[in-house]
Structures are given as structure tokens and as C-alpha cells.
Motif scaffolding. Structure first.
Motif, PDB file in Angstrom:
ATOM      1  N   UNK A  53       0.870  -1.176   0.000  1.00 37.97           N
ATOM      2  CA  UNK A  53       0.000   0.000   0.000  1.00 37.97           C
ATOM      3  C   UNK A  53       0.903   1.221   0.000  1.00 37.97           C
ATOM      4  N   UNK A  54       0.599   2.159  -0.885  1.00 44.37           N
ATOM      5  CA  UNK A  54       1.333   3.419  -0.943  1.00 44.37           C
ATOM      6  C   UNK A  54       0.387   4.545  -0.553  1.00 44.37           C
ATOM      7  N   UNK A  55       0.849   5.422   0.311  1.00 45.89           N
ATOM      8  CA  UNK A  55       0.065   6.577   0.715  1.00 45.89           C
ATOM      9  C   UNK A  55       0.811   7.819   0.246  1.00 45.89           C
ATOM     10  N   UNK A  56       0.089   8.693  -0.447  1.00 45.78           N
ATOM     11  CA  UNK A  56       0.652   9.952  -0.916  1.00 45.78           C
ATOM     12  C   UNK A  56      -0.122  11.100  -0.269  1.00 45.78           C
ATOM     13  N   UNK A 108      -3.304   4.417  -1.152  1.00 46.24           N
ATOM     14  CA  UNK A 108      -3.678   3.355  -1.997  1.00 46.24           C
ATOM     15  C   UNK A 108      -2.982   2.053  -1.783  1.00 46.24           C
ATOM     16  N   UNK A 109      -3.133   1.245  -2.770  1.00 43.83           N
ATOM     17  CA  UNK A 109      -2.674  -0.113  -2.668  1.00 43.83           C
ATOM     18  C   UNK A 109      -2.008  -0.520  -3.962  1.00 43.83           C
ATOM     19  N   UNK A 110      -0.853  -1.094  -3.837  1.00 41.02           N
ATOM     20  CA  UNK A 110      -0.179  -1.686  -4.988  1.00 41.02           C
ATOM     21  C   UNK A 110      -0.114  -3.173  -4.726  1.00 41.02           C
ATOM     22  N   UNK A 111      -0.598  -3.950  -5.668  1.00 40.04           N
ATOM     23  CA  UNK A 111      -0.551  -5.400  -5.491  1.00 40.04           C
ATOM     24  C   UNK A 111       0.257  -6.033  -6.584  1.00 40.04           C
TER      25      UNK A 111
END
Length: 131
Positions: free
Chosen positions: A48-51, A128-131
Motif C-alpha cells: 500500500x502506498x500513501x501519498x 492506496x494499494x499496490x498489489x
């Protein structure tokens, strides 16, 4: 047979070690590609990436930068689902769920269309989310 069981165990162990190695490489590349104010969290088999304080256009650019860095360094095309606060959800769990749903919808659409070049806006991540 004992040799067959041993062989299966060894293959499983090698696969697990390879997966962890790739996840560690991926985490390092992503971490090196994002800003100091951004956050990366491993969740299951994905990240999960948070910006924080980033609009959708800036997030899309960051995501493409991360995707390009991963592709150049380990030749892997990462799949991404995106959700944005407060447009798609107002809680962290809600954002994760929305990003996951968008990722799954994009994957299903990609599979049904057999289109390897599908990169719609819903394939991107923001808070968000990176899978």
C-alpha cells in the motif's frame, strides 16, 4: 516415496524464498522511488502506498514513476488499484477496499479482453494499494 516428498518440500522452499527475495527487491525499489513524505506498507502479497496531500494527477505521475522504476530494475510490470480520499472512501479500510476492488475489476477486464496494454485510470494508486 521419501525422495519425491523431499523434492517437493525443496521446490516449495525455493519458491517461497524467491518470492520473499522479489518482494524485498520490490519494496526497496518502491521506497527509493517515492518521496520522503510518502508511506509504503506491505499488506499480504502487495504493498500500500500513501501519498499525503497529493492530488490525483500528481499521484498518477508518482505511480508511473514507480512502475517505470520497477520495470527497468527487475523487469516486472506491477498492477495497481487506486482510491482517493475523500472521493472514494473516508476511512483507511475503505480506501484499501476500494483500491482492491478497482484492481480486481481491472484485472478481470484485462483477462476478459486479453489486452496486455490496459492501463486505465483505475489501474493507478493514490492513497492506496499496490498489489
Amino acid at each position: 516415496d521419501e525422495n519425491i516428498e523431499h523434492s517437493i518440500i525443496m521446490k516449495d522452499l525455493q519458491a517461497m524464498m524467491l518470492k520473499r527475495f522479489i518482494q524485498a527487491q520490490l519494496a526497496n525499489i518502491i521506497s527509493d522511488s517515492i518521496r520522503d513524505t510518502d508511506l509504503i506498507v506491505q499488506e499480504g502479497n502487495g504493498f500500500a502506498l500513501m501519498f499525503p496531500e497529493t492530488n490525483a494527477d500528481e499521484a498518477a505521475k508518482l505511480i508511473e514513476y514507480v512502475r517505470d522504476a520497477v520495470n527497468k530494475q527487475i523487469h516486472v510490470d506491477i498492477q495497481v488499484g487506486r482510491a482517493q480520499f475523500p472521493d472514494n472512501a473516508i476511512t483507511l479500510n475503505g480506501l484499501f477496499q476500494e483500491a482492491q476492488n478497482r484492481l480486481e475489476n481491472a484485472q478481470n477486464h484485462k483477462t476478459m479482453d486479453n489486452d496486455d496494454n490496459l492501463n486505465t485510470e483505475s489501474d493507478k494508486v493514490n492513497k492506496n494499494r499496490v498489489s
